[in-house]
Scaffold this active site. Structure first.
Site, mmCIF file in Angstrom:
data_model
loop_
_atom_site.group_PDB
_atom_site.id
_atom_site.type_symbol
_atom_site.label_atom_id
_atom_site.label_comp_id
_atom_site.label_asym_id
_atom_site.label_seq_id
_atom_site.Cartn_x
_atom_site.Cartn_y
_atom_site.Cartn_z
ATOM 1 N N ASN A 10 7.776 -1.972 0.112
ATOM 2 C CA ASN A 10 6.895 -2.323 -0.999
ATOM 3 C C ASN A 10 7.626 -1.941 -2.283
ATOM 4 O O ASN A 10 7.705 -0.775 -2.632
ATOM 5 C CB ASN A 10 5.580 -1.544 -0.852
ATOM 6 C CG ASN A 10 4.664 -1.712 -2.057
ATOM 7 O OD1 ASN A 10 4.903 -2.573 -2.904
ATOM 8 N ND2 ASN A 10 3.631 -0.886 -2.131
ATOM 9 N N LYS A 12 6.827 -2.541 -5.271
ATOM 10 C CA LYS A 12 5.910 -2.266 -6.394
ATOM 11 C C LYS A 12 6.391 -2.985 -7.664
ATOM 12 O O LYS A 12 6.960 -4.068 -7.555
ATOM 13 C CB LYS A 12 5.772 -0.753 -6.585
ATOM 14 C CG LYS A 12 5.364 -0.069 -5.270
ATOM 15 C CD LYS A 12 4.948 1.365 -5.429
ATOM 16 C CE LYS A 12 4.574 1.941 -4.062
ATOM 17 N NZ LYS A 12 4.070 3.299 -4.126
ATOM 18 N N HIS A 97 -3.619 -2.070 -1.471
ATOM 19 C CA HIS A 97 -2.826 -0.848 -1.685
ATOM 20 C C HIS A 97 -3.621 0.140 -2.543
ATOM 21 O O HIS A 97 -4.378 -0.271 -3.421
ATOM 22 C CB HIS A 97 -1.506 -1.206 -2.367
ATOM 23 C CG HIS A 97 -0.544 -0.062 -2.380
ATOM 24 N ND1 HIS A 97 -0.609 0.922 -3.328
ATOM 25 C CD2 HIS A 97 0.461 0.277 -1.547
ATOM 26 C CE1 HIS A 97 0.332 1.816 -3.076
ATOM 27 N NE2 HIS A 97 0.994 1.458 -2.001
ATOM 28 N N GLU A 99 -2.838 1.891 -4.971
ATOM 29 C CA GLU A 99 -2.635 1.764 -6.419
ATOM 30 C C GLU A 99 -3.534 0.660 -6.984
ATOM 31 O O GLU A 99 -4.012 0.752 -8.112
ATOM 32 C CB GLU A 99 -1.148 1.505 -6.721
ATOM 33 C CG GLU A 99 -0.329 2.781 -6.535
ATOM 34 C CD GLU A 99 1.094 2.571 -6.084
ATOM 35 O OE1 GLU A 99 1.617 1.445 -6.176
ATOM 36 O OE2 GLU A 99 1.700 3.560 -5.610
ATOM 37 N N GLU A 169 -1.892 4.817 4.659
ATOM 38 C CA GLU A 169 -1.160 5.516 3.612
ATOM 39 C C GLU A 169 -2.045 6.587 2.980
ATOM 40 O O GLU A 169 -2.876 6.270 2.116
ATOM 41 C CB GLU A 169 -0.714 4.532 2.532
ATOM 42 C CG GLU A 169 0.145 3.402 3.062
ATOM 43 C CD GLU A 169 1.009 2.780 1.978
ATOM 44 O OE1 GLU A 169 2.223 2.765 2.144
ATOM 45 O OE2 GLU A 169 0.468 2.338 0.952
ATOM 46 N N GLY A 175 4.569 8.557 -2.974
ATOM 47 C CA GLY A 175 5.435 8.849 -4.107
ATOM 48 C C GLY A 175 5.470 10.315 -4.501
ATOM 49 O O GLY A 175 5.988 10.671 -5.560
ATOM 50 N N SER A 215 5.899 8.490 1.314
ATOM 51 C CA SER A 215 7.119 9.311 1.340
ATOM 52 C C SER A 215 7.861 9.240 2.674
ATOM 53 O O SER A 215 8.470 10.207 3.105
ATOM 54 C CB SER A 215 6.801 10.759 0.968
ATOM 55 O OG SER A 215 6.263 10.829 -0.347
HETATM 56 P P1 PGA Z 1 6.366 5.821 -1.155
HETATM 57 O O1 PGA Z 1 5.313 4.622 -1.302
HETATM 58 O O2 PGA Z 1 7.190 5.513 0.078
HETATM 59 O O3 PGA Z 1 7.175 5.786 -2.420
HETATM 60 O O4 PGA Z 1 5.590 7.076 -0.990
HETATM 61 C C1 PGA Z 1 4.683 4.039 -0.194
HETATM 62 C C2 PGA Z 1 3.699 2.992 -0.635
HETATM 63 O O5 PGA Z 1 2.998 3.194 -1.634
HETATM 64 O O6 PGA Z 1 3.587 1.917 -0.006
#
Ligand code: PGA
Length: 254
Positions: A10, A12, A97, A99, A169, A175, A215
């Site tokens: 992803n 983003k 997601h 976010e 997630e 992140g 992560s």
């Molecule tokens: P990350 O993000 O691997 O940077 O933690 C995962 C995601 O939001 O899909």
């Protein structure tokens, strides 16, 4: 039934079209070694999708979008329809997601509408669910996940579920560098699979690919995907460079 490991990147809101071209070219080369032993996809931003599809055509790396609107067309400024994605040649679409839930008002209801639109246009949804730190600490994780699954996947059939990937997630792990321990993640994945069994039957639950996200990187991908109910990953940060994404996939191979 054996589930095939599925790793998706992803990206983003990162990578211009020129940067996408460079990264997709590098991935096309470095991921060729894995053949079809693992399903692999990258999900760039809308303006880079056509470039990614073009570069990765004929390779073992698929392309996904990060959102889809539920209407076929119309007055929805800033949104993208299933027909538009299908025309570009996109195969997957990330839906719900955290976010988007956190910053753009996404709800289980809009997730459900977006999933139905994706299926209508023969796009494969990667449906994200996950609890916040507050919810985990308040012992509400299972309740939150069950609600997200029941709302997001409402009215879907077993045949629809064959096209859907679930990405678990935990919001507190995205992140942040904090990963759920493999055992903690496994316990939650087992709960998700049990909920799917309740909703759609044991066969659907057994066949559904459930990714972990938050992560995940080369160093922890092996231990996470070694867990019985963890079938791959949805990768943010570690997907933005060819070497870290390739190393992660090498370690995630079962
Ligand atoms: P990350 O993000 O691997 O940077 O933690 C995962 C995601 O939001 O899909």
């Amino acid at each position: 039934m054996a589930r095939k490991t599925f790793i998706a990147g992803n990206w983003k809101m990162n990578k211009t079209a020129a940067e996408t071209k460079a990264l997709a070219e590098a991935l096309k080369e470095s991921l060729a070694q894995f053949g079809d032993t693992v399903t692999m996809a990258v999900c760039p931003t809308f303006t880079s999708l056509a470039t990614a599809v073009e570069v990765l055509k004929g390779s073992n790396v698929k392309v996904g979008a990060q959102n889809i609107h539920w209407a076929d067309n119309g007055a929805f400024t800033g949104e993208i329809s299933g027909a538009m994605l299908k025309e570009i040649g996109v195969e997957y679409v990330i839906i719900g997601h955290s976010e988007r839930r956190q910053y753009f008002g996404e709800t289980d209801e809009t997730v459900n509408k977006r999933i139905k639109a994706a299926l209508k246009y023969e796009l494969k949804p990667i449906v994200c669910i996950g609890e916040t730190l507050e919810e985990r600490e308040g012992n509400k994780t299972n309740c939150v996940l069950a609600k997200q699954l029941k709302g997001g996947l409402a009215d879907l059939s077993a045949a629809d579920m064959a096209k859907i990937t679930i990405a678990y997630e935990p919001v507190w792990a995205i992140g942040t560098g904090k990963t759920a321990t493999p055992e903690m993640a496994q316990e939650t994945h087992a709960f998700i699979r049990a909920t799917l069994a309740e909703m759609f039957g044991a066969d659907v639950a057994e066949a559904t690919v459930i990714q972990y996200g938050g992560s995940m990187k080369a160093e922890n991908a092996g231990a996470l995907t070694a867990q019985k109910d963890i079938d791959g990953g949805l990768i943010g940060g570690a997907a933005l460079k060819a070497d870290s994404f390739t190393a992660l996939i090498a370690n995630a191979q079962k």
